[in-house]
Design an enzyme around this catalytic site. Sequence first.
Site, PDB file in Angstrom:
ATOM      1  N   SER A   7     -29.986  25.585  34.688  1.00  0.00           N
ATOM      2  CA  SER A   7     -28.931  26.119  33.615  1.00  0.00           C
ATOM      3  C   SER A   7     -29.469  27.187  32.457  1.00  0.00           C
ATOM      4  O   SER A   7     -29.731  26.567  31.692  1.00  0.00           O
ATOM      5  CB  SER A   7     -28.087  24.778  33.754  1.00  0.00           C
ATOM      6  N   TYR A  60     -28.456  16.013  29.680  1.00  0.00           N
ATOM      7  CA  TYR A  60     -28.361  17.220  30.309  1.00  0.00           C
ATOM      8  C   TYR A  60     -29.356  18.705  29.906  1.00  0.00           C
ATOM      9  O   TYR A  60     -30.007  19.927  30.452  1.00  0.00           O
ATOM     10  CB  TYR A  60     -27.435  17.545  30.960  1.00  0.00           C
TER      11      TYR A  60
END
Length: 250
Positions: A140, A154
Amino acid sequence: MDAANLFNVKDKVVLVTGGAKGIGRMISEGFVQNGAKVYISSRDAKACEEAVEELNALGKGKEIKRLANELKRREPKLHVLVNNSGSNWGATYDDYPDSAWTRVLTLNLQRVFTLTQAVTTLLEAAATSESPARIINIGSIDGLRVPALETYAYSASKAGLHHLSRVLANHLGRRNITSNSLACGPFESKMMAATLRQFREAIEASCPLGRIGSPADVAGACLFLSSRAGAFVNGATITLDGGTIINAKL
């Protein structure tokens, strides 16, 4: 070599974790539509079963429930492993729980290593120096930048995944297995659904291309990395976000 051969993945055996929904489903469809034999796994059994039926309508495919052991029983080799399965957790700094770190780091980082390790013999069986086996780790841009939302575990897990991918590229490259990661920007997915409902206009405005990612964008990147065209790419983190991360903010 012509483009049809350069990007050919026909008859390759592919495993996509989290392949029933979101980005994983986009990737799975891309492989199926181009003649690969795709196995998918999902923590959501119902979604997995539904995806298998729909993917089978596009081409030949099978569900995989026990992952490494089941795959070894069915296949002598694995050409492509896509580590896509992931989790997120948002909470304010003062309230962010330890349980979030355990859940997110375990799934997004530790289990990527565990599964990759478990299927390495299958990857080695498919690999040659001219046509290595491929590992594609779905990361990401939040592992490259500081996100606006408070998703501490995350972001850390995806930064770790990008580096783990490079470490694997070094060690497994010697076994004719490449390892690369895609640092994805926003795509339609269950994980992004609430954020897109609330901030879609701002997210699209922050992208120089003025949109979020499409299924063809992520499937195309995976097809490239899995084909002859991507055979010499190893240890790369490819930013797949339309230029969002390079858009300067005054």
